[in-house]
Design a protein around this motif. Structure first.
Motif, PDB file in Angstrom:
ATOM      1  N   ASN A 240      -6.055  -2.531 -34.878  1.00 29.68           N
ATOM      2  CA  ASN A 240      -5.458  -3.855 -35.108  1.00 29.68           C
ATOM      3  C   ASN A 240      -4.363  -4.138 -34.088  1.00 29.68           C
ATOM      4  OD1 ASN A 240      -7.115  -4.243 -37.285  1.00 29.68           O
ATOM      5  ND2 ASN A 240      -5.536  -3.962 -38.849  1.00 29.68           N
ATOM      6  N   PHE A 241      -3.528  -3.135 -33.836  1.00 30.65           N
ATOM      7  CA  PHE A 241      -2.425  -3.317 -32.893  1.00 30.65           C
ATOM      8  C   PHE A 241      -2.949  -3.484 -31.467  1.00 30.65           C
ATOM      9  CE2 PHE A 241       1.416  -1.797 -30.514  1.00 30.65           C
ATOM     10  CZ  PHE A 241       2.223  -2.855 -30.878  1.00 30.65           C
ATOM     11  N   ILE A 242      -3.973  -2.717 -31.132  1.00 28.26           N
ATOM     12  CA  ILE A 242      -4.591  -2.842 -29.804  1.00 28.26           C
ATOM     13  C   ILE A 242      -5.218  -4.227 -29.643  1.00 28.26           C
ATOM     14  CG2 ILE A 242      -6.495  -1.990 -28.346  1.00 28.26           C
ATOM     15  CD1 ILE A 242      -5.822   0.845 -29.487  1.00 28.26           C
ATOM     16  N   PHE A 243      -5.844  -4.712 -30.718  1.00 29.50           N
ATOM     17  CA  PHE A 243      -6.427  -6.060 -30.705  1.00 29.50           C
ATOM     18  C   PHE A 243      -5.358  -7.107 -30.389  1.00 29.50           C
ATOM     19  CE2 PHE A 243      -6.733  -9.866 -33.471  1.00 29.50           C
ATOM     20  CZ  PHE A 243      -7.730 -10.551 -32.793  1.00 29.50           C
ATOM     21  N   ILE A 244      -4.213  -6.999 -31.060  1.00 28.13           N
ATOM     22  CA  ILE A 244      -3.110  -7.942 -30.820  1.00 28.13           C
ATOM     23  C   ILE A 244      -2.619  -7.826 -29.374  1.00 28.13           C
ATOM     24  CG2 ILE A 244      -0.685  -8.435 -31.385  1.00 28.13           C
ATOM     25  CD1 ILE A 244      -2.544  -9.560 -33.474  1.00 28.13           C
ATOM     26  N   SER A 245      -2.453  -6.598 -28.886  1.00 28.80           N
ATOM     27  CA  SER A 245      -1.920  -6.415 -27.525  1.00 28.80           C
ATOM     28  C   SER A 245      -2.874  -6.963 -26.469  1.00 28.80           C
ATOM     29  CB  SER A 245      -1.597  -4.943 -27.260  1.00 28.80           C
ATOM     30  OG  SER A 245      -2.761  -4.153 -27.269  1.00 28.80           O
ATOM     31  N   LYS A 246      -4.183  -6.760 -26.673  1.00 33.94           N
ATOM     32  CA  LYS A 246      -5.169  -7.303 -25.723  1.00 33.94           C
ATOM     33  C   LYS A 246      -5.219  -8.823 -25.797  1.00 33.94           C
ATOM     34  CE  LYS A 246      -8.323  -3.380 -25.175  1.00 33.94           C
ATOM     35  NZ  LYS A 246      -9.619  -2.784 -25.562  1.00 33.94           N
ATOM     36  N   THR A 247      -5.180  -9.335 -27.020  1.00 29.29           N
ATOM     37  CA  THR A 247      -5.216 -10.792 -27.221  1.00 29.29           C
ATOM     38  C   THR A 247      -4.026 -11.449 -26.526  1.00 29.29           C
ATOM     39  OG1 THR A 247      -6.292 -10.443 -29.355  1.00 29.29           O
ATOM     40  CG2 THR A 247      -5.345 -12.613 -28.985  1.00 29.29           C
ATOM     41  N   ARG A 248      -2.889 -10.753 -26.548  1.00 30.14           N
ATOM     42  CA  ARG A 248      -1.671 -11.300 -25.935  1.00 30.14           C
ATOM     43  C   ARG A 248      -1.516 -10.900 -24.464  1.00 30.14           C
ATOM     44  NH1 ARG A 248       0.943 -14.229 -29.145  1.00 30.14           N
ATOM     45  NH2 ARG A 248       1.017 -13.935 -31.402  1.00 30.14           N
ATOM     46  N   LYS A 249      -2.576 -10.314 -23.908  1.00 24.34           N
ATOM     47  CA  LYS A 249      -2.634 -10.024 -22.461  1.00 24.34           C
ATOM     48  C   LYS A 249      -1.573  -9.031 -21.998  1.00 24.34           C
ATOM     49  CE  LYS A 249      -4.515 -14.646 -21.483  1.00 24.34           C
ATOM     50  NZ  LYS A 249      -4.312 -15.255 -22.800  1.00 24.34           N
ATOM     51  N   TYR A 250      -1.293  -8.033 -22.835  1.00 26.21           N
ATOM     52  CA  TYR A 250      -0.441  -6.933 -22.396  1.00 26.21           C
ATOM     53  C   TYR A 250      -1.315  -5.867 -21.757  1.00 26.21           C
ATOM     54  CZ  TYR A 250       3.623  -8.767 -24.924  1.00 26.21           C
ATOM     55  OH  TYR A 250       4.668  -9.539 -25.339  1.00 26.21           O
ATOM     56  N   GLU A 251      -0.718  -5.075 -20.876  1.00 27.47           N
ATOM     57  CA  GLU A 251      -1.447  -3.998 -20.202  1.00 27.47           C
ATOM     58  C   GLU A 251      -1.852  -2.899 -21.187  1.00 27.47           C
ATOM     59  OE1 GLU A 251      -2.366  -3.593 -16.863  1.00 27.47           O
ATOM     60  OE2 GLU A 251      -1.817  -5.707 -16.708  1.00 27.47           O
ATOM     61  N   SER A 252      -1.031  -2.716 -22.227  1.00 28.11           N
ATOM     62  CA  SER A 252      -1.302  -1.663 -23.207  1.00 28.11           C
ATOM     63  C   SER A 252      -0.591  -2.003 -24.512  1.00 28.11           C
ATOM     64  CB  SER A 252      -0.790  -0.312 -22.712  1.00 28.11           C
ATOM     65  OG  SER A 252       0.628  -0.344 -22.609  1.00 28.11           O
ATOM     66  N   SER A 253      -0.965  -1.282 -25.561  1.00 19.60           N
ATOM     67  CA  SER A 253      -0.307  -1.501 -26.851  1.00 19.60           C
ATOM     68  C   SER A 253       1.164  -1.064 -26.776  1.00 19.60           C
ATOM     69  CB  SER A 253      -1.032  -0.738 -27.963  1.00 19.60           C
ATOM     70  OG  SER A 253      -1.209   0.613 -27.621  1.00 19.60           O
ATOM     71  N   MET A 254       1.460  -0.038 -25.965  1.00 21.65           N
ATOM     72  CA  MET A 254       2.852   0.384 -25.809  1.00 21.65           C
ATOM     73  C   MET A 254       3.691  -0.720 -25.172  1.00 21.65           C
ATOM     74  SD  MET A 254       4.628   3.530 -23.734  1.00 21.65           S
ATOM     75  CE  MET A 254       3.634   4.875 -24.357  1.00 21.65           C
ATOM     76  N   GLU A 255       3.136  -1.351 -24.143  1.00 21.40           N
ATOM     77  CA  GLU A 255       3.857  -2.454 -23.500  1.00 21.40           C
ATOM     78  C   GLU A 255       4.083  -3.594 -24.488  1.00 21.40           C
ATOM     79  OE1 GLU A 255       3.433  -4.501 -19.215  1.00 21.40           O
ATOM     80  OE2 GLU A 255       2.071  -5.356 -20.694  1.00 21.40           O
ATOM     81  N   CYS A 256       3.084  -3.847 -25.338  1.00 19.72           N
ATOM     82  CA  CYS A 256       3.170  -4.907 -26.341  1.00 19.72           C
ATOM     83  C   CYS A 256       4.332  -4.649 -27.300  1.00 19.72           C
ATOM     84  CB  CYS A 256       1.854  -4.982 -27.118  1.00 19.72           C
ATOM     85  SG  CYS A 256       1.798  -6.270 -28.378  1.00 19.72           S
ATOM     86  N   SER A 257       4.580  -3.382 -27.585  1.00 15.53           N
ATOM     87  CA  SER A 257       5.657  -3.012 -28.500  1.00 15.53           C
ATOM     88  C   SER A 257       7.024  -3.032 -27.831  1.00 15.53           C
ATOM     89  CB  SER A 257       5.377  -1.621 -29.071  1.00 15.53           C
ATOM     90  OG  SER A 257       6.394  -1.237 -29.948  1.00 15.53           O
ATOM     91  N   LEU A 258       7.100  -2.543 -26.584  1.00 13.28           N
ATOM     92  CA  LEU A 258       8.399  -2.364 -25.925  1.00 13.28           C
ATOM     93  C   LEU A 258       8.885  -3.581 -25.140  1.00 13.28           C
ATOM     94  CD1 LEU A 258       7.730   0.601 -26.710  1.00 13.28           C
ATOM     95  CD2 LEU A 258       8.685   1.294 -24.518  1.00 13.28           C
ATOM     96  N   LYS A 259       7.964  -4.254 -24.477  1.00 16.80           N
ATOM     97  CA  LYS A 259       8.365  -5.326 -23.544  1.00 16.80           C
ATOM     98  C   LYS A 259       9.117  -6.487 -24.209  1.00 16.80           C
ATOM     99  CE  LYS A 259       6.712  -8.034 -19.615  1.00 16.80           C
ATOM    100  NZ  LYS A 259       5.537  -8.491 -18.838  1.00 16.80           N
ATOM    101  N   PRO A 260       8.709  -6.941 -25.411  1.00 15.20           N
ATOM    102  CA  PRO A 260       9.448  -8.055 -26.020  1.00 15.20           C
ATOM    103  C   PRO A 260      10.937  -7.762 -26.226  1.00 15.20           C
ATOM    104  CG  PRO A 260       7.337  -7.782 -27.115  1.00 15.20           C
ATOM    105  CD  PRO A 260       7.504  -6.609 -26.199  1.00 15.20           C
TER     106      PRO A 260
END
Length: 595
Positions: A240-260
């Protein structure tokens, strides 16, 4: 046979005063009705945010809705956690959490609309409507999200399924807290006792090896029975988290969590690398522990037993409060007055009861008290937990008193700093003031355990998260067997050649609720390192350091977390705070080796 009390058998003065939020379900329902009346008005602002005055109106309405929704959600989740098997509060919690997902859907137009404004528009708004200046940092953060924000319709869709995406965590919580039962085991006196996830922590620390071994095998043997369900829920959560990160065009799920939060990925990777480069310290700890316990072989169930024989601990809760206050004296009168307010005004839910959620946490919202859930069990560890959770709650107290609603929550990266600073000050006080050599060594072991569990253990968790997310991101499916194998290999690496890694420990990944909050656990280690820096400074530099520290507590999310910490004197972009913490670990080991 020891029986756990039911909720209504717990004394009123030992329960948190949740009735200060709502005195009854009718009051909750009245506010819920009010929320349902006001929240849909948010939609009326869609397409109108190109006007500065309208933007200000929207912010004010959004705050009214969010504060009311937050208050309702806190009440429902607290009541549900008092007794997770109570269907009334399960329904109440589901109802408000589902409606919160609807509210997110109503708010979904906001960010895309802000991002569609021409460059420079926000600056013009702030000049023409000075009240908007308060929202400047918030708006800047939003503008940084431009590459990761979807269309209005897509944002609505994501918001509307948020409750479904949280299903794996909900399934896990119900299974582990409400449905899972454990066998009876024999305690140190040979009496049959019902094993629970809560009292396991006492048994695994038992000086009697047969007790801790039986508890260890019974607990993980029970989790093993549900391994496929537990693996499915965890891997679904990761997907689910990977789905969100890909949908939001992040390079990875880790980036999706840390970058914001403007946290460089290097901070996470360096944390894992720094600990991996210093595993010899943990291996040395295992070796010393094996020697001091006079064991021919060291098993995983020997890890938590105190190194030094001491009198059987039984610390009454009121005594725990006194001990914590003594430890926190360096923080000054103002801080201690707030601590007293929390203890006396009903922030804390103290004892375990049948169906009560396990563990401990701090909770609350802008318009409630910063509550604390404990499962107090009369041990020194529970005294430390009280200091820890009150650290969270007093952080929340300062933040909410000094920041407007929009900046009143502190970031996840800073979340464990205040709580661990309290723990650090407490253990320093206990070691410094202990006259009995045997007891002093026992306390040294406690600080060693804090560092082992908060730094080494949590970074092992962080490494597990990194591996599992990357594998699933790369298209590798993970079964229960795969997760157990990854977990086993990490335990072998972290604990070194003197540890026998028992097969039961392979299931330990399945009882870590934090794995459902993606890339959260590494912050325990970074938080501990930052806290270690703050505590050292407070003890060395007194009032000046306390003021800098209180500045951190009051900052909320008014700036990026790395900046908030740096301004208070702690730079987490370098490995130094973590290396200094491991240096302290080595010093404590030196003390032990003189035994």
């Amino acid at each position: 046979m020891s029986q756990i009390k039911k909720r209504d058998e717990i004394l009123q003065e030992d329960k948190w005063k949740v009735e200060k939020i709502y005195k009854d379900i009718e009051s909750f329902e009245a506010d819920f009705k009010k929320l349902k009346g006001v929240a849909p008005k948010l939609c009326e602002y869609a397409g109108k945010l190109s006007d500065g005055e309208k933007l200000l109106e929207y912010f004010k309405l959004d705050e009214e809705v969010s504060r009311l929704a937050g208050k309702l959600a806190i009440f429902a989740h607290m009541k549900n956690d008092e007794d997770t098997a109570n269907p009334t509060f399960q329904v109440l919690k589901d109802k408000i959490f589902e409606y919160n997902a609807e509210i997110q859907s109503m708010q979904a137009f906001f960010i895309p609309e802000i991002l569609s404004l021409e460059e420079g528009t926000i600056d013009k708004f702030i000049k023409s409507v000075p009240e908007l200046n308060m929202y400047k940092f918030l708006l800047e953060k939003i503008l940084k999200k431009k590459p990761h924000t979807l269309s209005v319709e897509q944002e609505k869709l994501i918001a509307s399924v948020s409750d479904c995406l949280n299903a794996p965590e909900k399934v896990y919580s119900m299974l582990s807290n409400a449905d899972m039962t454990f066998p009876k085991i024999k305690d140190e006196k040979g009496k049959k006792v019902e094993l629970t996830d809560v009292n396991y922590s006492s048994f695994i620390r038992s000086k009697k090896r047969t007790v801790r071994k039986e508890a260890f095998k019974a607990l993980f043997g029970t989790y093993k029975k549900y391994e496929n369900t537990l693996a499915a829920s965890l891997t679904s959560n990761i997907k689910n988290f990977i789905f969100i990160s890909k949908t939001r065009k992040y390079e990875s799920s880790m980036e999706c969590s840390l970058k914001p939060n403007d946290i460089p990925l290097d901070v996470y990777n360096n944390t894992v690398d720094t600990v991996n480069n210093n595993l010899k310290s943990l291996h040395r700890y295992v070796s010393i522990k094996k020697k001091l316990l006079k064991l021919d072989d060291m098993h995983m169930y020997d890890l938590y037993v105190p190194l030094i024989d001491t009198v059987q601990e039984h610390i009454e809760y009121n005594e725990a409060v006194k001990i914590v206050k003594e430890g926190l004296k360096p923080l000054g009168k103002e801080y201690l007055d707030i601590f007293d307010e929390g203890i006396n005004d009903g922030w804390v839910d103290i004892y375990p009861n049948k169906g009560k959620r396990g563990g401990a946490y701090s909770t609350g919202d802008y318009d409630t008290m910063p509550y604390v859930l404990l499962n107090y069990d009369y041990k020194l560890n529970d005294v430390s937990t009280l200091a820890h959770e009150m650290g969270h709650s007093i952080h929340s107290y300062y933040s909410r008193k000094n920041q407007p609603y929009i900046y009143s929550d502190y970031s996840l990266f800073c979340a464990e700093v205040a709580s661990t600073t309290n723990e650090s000050l407490l253990i320093h006080h206990l070691i410094e003031n202990e006259k009995d050599e045997k007891r002093k060594l026992y306390l040294i072991n406690q600080e060693l355990e804090q560092i082992r569990t908060t730094v080494f253990r949590q970074v092992m968790f962080a490494e597990f998260e990194k591996i599992t997310h990357e594998k699933i991101e790369n298209g590798t499916p993970l079964t229960a067997k795969d997760l157990c194998k990854i977990w086993r290999e990490l335990n072998v690496k972290y604990f070194g050649p003197d540890m026998i890694v028992d097969e039961e420990i392979d299931m330990e990944w399945s009882r870590i609720p934090h794995f459902y909050w993606d890339f959260y656990v590494y912050q325990y280690a970074t938080g501990y390192a930052a806290a270690h820096s703050f505590a050292n400074s407070i003890l060395k530099n007194g009032e000046k350091a306390v003021e800098a520290y209180k500045g951190f507590l009051k900052s909320g999310s008014s700036d990026y977390p790395i900046n908030v910490l740096k301004r208070a004197g702690v730079d987490m972009t370098t490995p130094k705070p973590l290396e200094d913490t491991i240096k302290r670990f080595d010093e404590l080991l030196d003390m032990l080796e003189t035994v």
